[in-house]
Write an enzyme that holds these catalytic residues in place. Structure first.
Site, mmCIF file in Angstrom:
data_model
loop_
_atom_site.group_PDB
_atom_site.id
_atom_site.type_symbol
_atom_site.label_atom_id
_atom_site.label_comp_id
_atom_site.label_asym_id
_atom_site.label_seq_id
_atom_site.Cartn_x
_atom_site.Cartn_y
_atom_site.Cartn_z
ATOM 1 N N LYS A 68 4.561 -55.531 -3.170
ATOM 2 C CA LYS A 68 5.353 -56.519 -3.881
ATOM 3 C C LYS A 68 5.327 -56.264 -5.380
ATOM 4 O O LYS A 68 6.217 -56.674 -6.098
ATOM 5 C CB LYS A 68 4.782 -57.923 -3.617
ATOM 6 C CG LYS A 68 4.858 -58.394 -2.199
ATOM 7 C CD LYS A 68 4.204 -59.791 -2.142
ATOM 8 C CE LYS A 68 4.132 -60.269 -0.728
ATOM 9 N NZ LYS A 68 3.428 -61.578 -0.668
ATOM 10 N N GLU A 134 7.245 -47.933 -8.837
ATOM 11 C CA GLU A 134 5.914 -48.514 -8.595
ATOM 12 C C GLU A 134 5.490 -49.316 -9.819
ATOM 13 O O GLU A 134 5.933 -49.032 -10.941
ATOM 14 C CB GLU A 134 4.958 -47.335 -8.308
ATOM 15 C CG GLU A 134 3.492 -47.641 -8.203
ATOM 16 C CD GLU A 134 3.124 -48.463 -6.984
ATOM 17 O OE1 GLU A 134 3.651 -49.588 -6.860
ATOM 18 O OE2 GLU A 134 2.267 -48.013 -6.200
ATOM 19 N N ASP A 135 4.594 -50.273 -9.620
ATOM 20 C CA ASP A 135 4.135 -51.088 -10.751
ATOM 21 C C ASP A 135 3.070 -50.382 -11.582
ATOM 22 O O ASP A 135 3.160 -50.297 -12.793
ATOM 23 C CB ASP A 135 3.609 -52.465 -10.279
ATOM 24 C CG ASP A 135 2.561 -52.369 -9.165
ATOM 25 O OD1 ASP A 135 2.277 -51.242 -8.685
ATOM 26 O OD2 ASP A 135 2.035 -53.422 -8.767
ATOM 27 N N ILE A 136 2.047 -49.849 -10.883
ATOM 28 C CA ILE A 136 0.906 -49.291 -11.631
ATOM 29 C C ILE A 136 0.228 -48.195 -10.824
ATOM 30 O O ILE A 136 0.135 -48.295 -9.601
ATOM 31 C CB ILE A 136 -0.098 -50.411 -12.013
ATOM 32 C CG1 ILE A 136 -1.263 -49.866 -12.836
ATOM 33 C CG2 ILE A 136 -0.617 -51.164 -10.806
ATOM 34 C CD1 ILE A 136 -2.073 -50.951 -13.530
ATOM 35 N N ASP A 138 -3.392 -46.318 -10.584
ATOM 36 C CA ASP A 138 -4.789 -46.452 -11.007
ATOM 37 C C ASP A 138 -5.554 -45.199 -10.562
ATOM 38 O O ASP A 138 -5.575 -44.211 -11.279
ATOM 39 C CB ASP A 138 -5.342 -47.752 -10.406
ATOM 40 C CG ASP A 138 -6.769 -48.028 -10.809
ATOM 41 O OD1 ASP A 138 -7.304 -47.291 -11.644
ATOM 42 O OD2 ASP A 138 -7.379 -48.986 -10.296
ATOM 43 N N THR A 139 -6.110 -45.194 -9.346
ATOM 44 C CA THR A 139 -6.775 -43.969 -8.877
ATOM 45 C C THR A 139 -5.758 -42.879 -8.530
ATOM 46 O O THR A 139 -6.125 -41.705 -8.428
ATOM 47 C CB THR A 139 -7.600 -44.241 -7.601
ATOM 48 O OG1 THR A 139 -6.687 -44.645 -6.567
ATOM 49 C CG2 THR A 139 -8.638 -45.321 -7.811
ATOM 50 N N GLY A 140 -4.520 -43.267 -8.286
ATOM 51 C CA GLY A 140 -3.477 -42.309 -7.890
ATOM 52 C C GLY A 140 -3.432 -42.084 -6.383
ATOM 53 O O GLY A 140 -2.523 -41.441 -5.870
ATOM 54 N N THR A 142 -2.786 -44.150 -3.875
ATOM 55 C CA THR A 142 -1.622 -44.748 -3.202
ATOM 56 C C THR A 142 -0.416 -43.828 -3.348
ATOM 57 O O THR A 142 0.295 -43.554 -2.382
ATOM 58 C CB THR A 142 -1.298 -46.123 -3.835
ATOM 59 O OG1 THR A 142 -2.465 -46.914 -3.791
ATOM 60 C CG2 THR A 142 -0.169 -46.817 -3.108
ATOM 61 N N LYS A 187 -8.480 -51.743 -17.448
ATOM 62 C CA LYS A 187 -8.690 -53.188 -17.281
ATOM 63 C C LYS A 187 -7.801 -53.655 -16.150
ATOM 64 O O LYS A 187 -6.737 -53.050 -15.933
ATOM 65 C CB LYS A 187 -8.298 -53.934 -18.558
ATOM 66 C CG LYS A 187 -9.177 -53.582 -19.720
ATOM 67 C CD LYS A 187 -8.820 -54.386 -20.935
ATOM 68 C CE LYS A 187 -9.832 -54.087 -22.042
ATOM 69 N NZ LYS A 187 -9.439 -54.637 -23.314
ATOM 70 N N PHE A 188 -8.209 -54.721 -15.459
ATOM 71 C CA PHE A 188 -7.367 -55.235 -14.377
ATOM 72 C C PHE A 188 -6.304 -56.153 -14.964
ATOM 73 O O PHE A 188 -6.619 -57.166 -15.580
ATOM 74 C CB PHE A 188 -8.208 -55.967 -13.324
ATOM 75 C CG PHE A 188 -7.438 -56.202 -12.059
ATOM 76 C CD1 PHE A 188 -7.320 -55.173 -11.118
ATOM 77 C CD2 PHE A 188 -6.804 -57.407 -11.829
ATOM 78 C CE1 PHE A 188 -6.574 -55.371 -9.956
ATOM 79 C CE2 PHE A 188 -6.062 -57.604 -10.671
ATOM 80 C CZ PHE A 188 -5.946 -56.587 -9.731
ATOM 81 N N VAL A 189 -5.044 -55.770 -14.802
ATOM 82 C CA VAL A 189 -3.951 -56.532 -15.413
ATOM 83 C C VAL A 189 -3.152 -57.277 -14.353
ATOM 84 O O VAL A 189 -3.069 -56.847 -13.201
ATOM 85 C CB VAL A 189 -3.018 -55.633 -16.255
ATOM 86 C CG1 VAL A 189 -3.700 -55.164 -17.524
ATOM 87 C CG2 VAL A 189 -2.503 -54.442 -15.455
ATOM 88 N N ASP A 195 -0.289 -58.794 -9.172
ATOM 89 C CA ASP A 195 -1.025 -59.976 -8.721
ATOM 90 C C ASP A 195 -2.534 -59.770 -8.713
ATOM 91 O O ASP A 195 -3.035 -58.651 -8.830
ATOM 92 C CB ASP A 195 -0.598 -60.346 -7.292
ATOM 93 C CG ASP A 195 -1.183 -59.368 -6.260
ATOM 94 O OD1 ASP A 195 -1.108 -58.150 -6.497
ATOM 95 O OD2 ASP A 195 -1.732 -59.821 -5.240
ATOM 96 N N ARG A 201 1.942 -63.460 -10.071
ATOM 97 C CA ARG A 201 3.236 -62.758 -10.030
ATOM 98 C C ARG A 201 4.275 -63.551 -10.822
ATOM 99 O O ARG A 201 5.271 -63.011 -11.282
ATOM 100 C CB ARG A 201 3.723 -62.576 -8.589
ATOM 101 C CG ARG A 201 2.815 -61.688 -7.740
ATOM 102 C CD ARG A 201 3.570 -61.191 -6.509
ATOM 103 N NE ARG A 201 2.679 -60.755 -5.443
ATOM 104 C CZ ARG A 201 2.182 -59.527 -5.319
ATOM 105 N NH1 ARG A 201 2.459 -58.614 -6.222
ATOM 106 N NH2 ARG A 201 1.406 -59.224 -4.299
#
Ligand code: 5GP
Length: 219
Positions: A68, A134-136, A138-140, A142, A187-189, A195, A201
């Protein structure tokens, strides 16, 4: 400037405080600060749309929204691409859209496992030029897994647009998309469809969640 260059938000970047902009009252206690205000997101997407438009030329494009978290970036990017289609009389990009739903996060940590939990059948992408939205990253993990899955269905080409990439502590950026809005600190955004356990969201700006917010919405 070449497509693929990112706006880099430094680790020591001074974010905006909540009283600089409007945030919903129900999230006022849950946020550390505002990292990227909504208006800046829009301005950046306008440029990404132009970069994509110029490199695709008049080739048909299938834009695949990763649900989402990618839905707001997807709709704003598509709005800006279709505006370019209207504005340029001599060249336009025929666009079709698909949706995939993935799940990889529990609370604020990657579960290490990526599941497709819904969306369109991937068989329709055969022979098409795909733009994954995609939104973000991180580790890559996904994105790498998704690209493997897409490749099985024989698309003509695959490009990736991600609004954010995270610079992981000690590792840096793990996967560089073809188009990216912002490179951000580790940082967790939340916000702008990103979400924390389905909350935030409905927040326009990209913000850093605080410990109280993590506790309040922990599962
Ligand atoms: P990766 O596989 O690259 O570690 O994680 C990608 C997915 O994790 C993203 O699509 C997103 O759903 C989630 N994710 C990673 N970092 C964040 C973050 O800072 N905030 C939110 N809300 N989700 C994140």
């Amino acid at each position: 400037m070449a497509p693929g260059s990112y706006i880099k938000i430094a680790d020591e970047y001074k974010s905006f405080t909540l009283d600089h902009f409007c945030v919903p009252k129900h999230y006022e206690e849950d946020l550390e600060d505002i990292m990227i205000p909504w208006g800046l997101i829009q301005d950046r997407i306008e440029r990404l749309a132009r970069d994509i438009f110029q490199s695709v030329k008049d080739q048909p494009l299938t834009a695949v929204c990763i649900l989402k978290g990618g839905y707001r970036f997807f709709t704003d990017l598509l709005d800006k691409l279709t505006a370019l289609n209207r504005a340029h009389g001599h060249v336009s990009v025929p666009i079709t859209i698909d949706f995939i739903r993935l799940k990889s996060y529990e609370n604020d940590a990657s579960s290490g496992e990526i599941r497709i939990v819904g969306g369109d059948s991937l068989s329709s992408i055969a022979g098409r030029n795909i733009l994954v939205v995609e939104d973000i990253i991180d580790t890559g993990r996904t994105m790498i897994k998704l690209l493997e899955l897409l490749a099985e269905h024989k698309p003509a080409s695959v490009k990736v647009a991600s609004l954010l990439v995270k610079r992981r502590a000690g590792q840096g950026v793990t996967f560089r998309p073809d188009y990216c809005g912002f490179e951000i600190p580790d940082k967790f955004v939340v916000g702008y469809a990103l979400d924390y356990n389905e909350y935030f969201r409905d927040l326009n700006h990209i913000c850093v969640i605080n410990n109280a917010g993590k506790e309040k919405y922990r599962q």
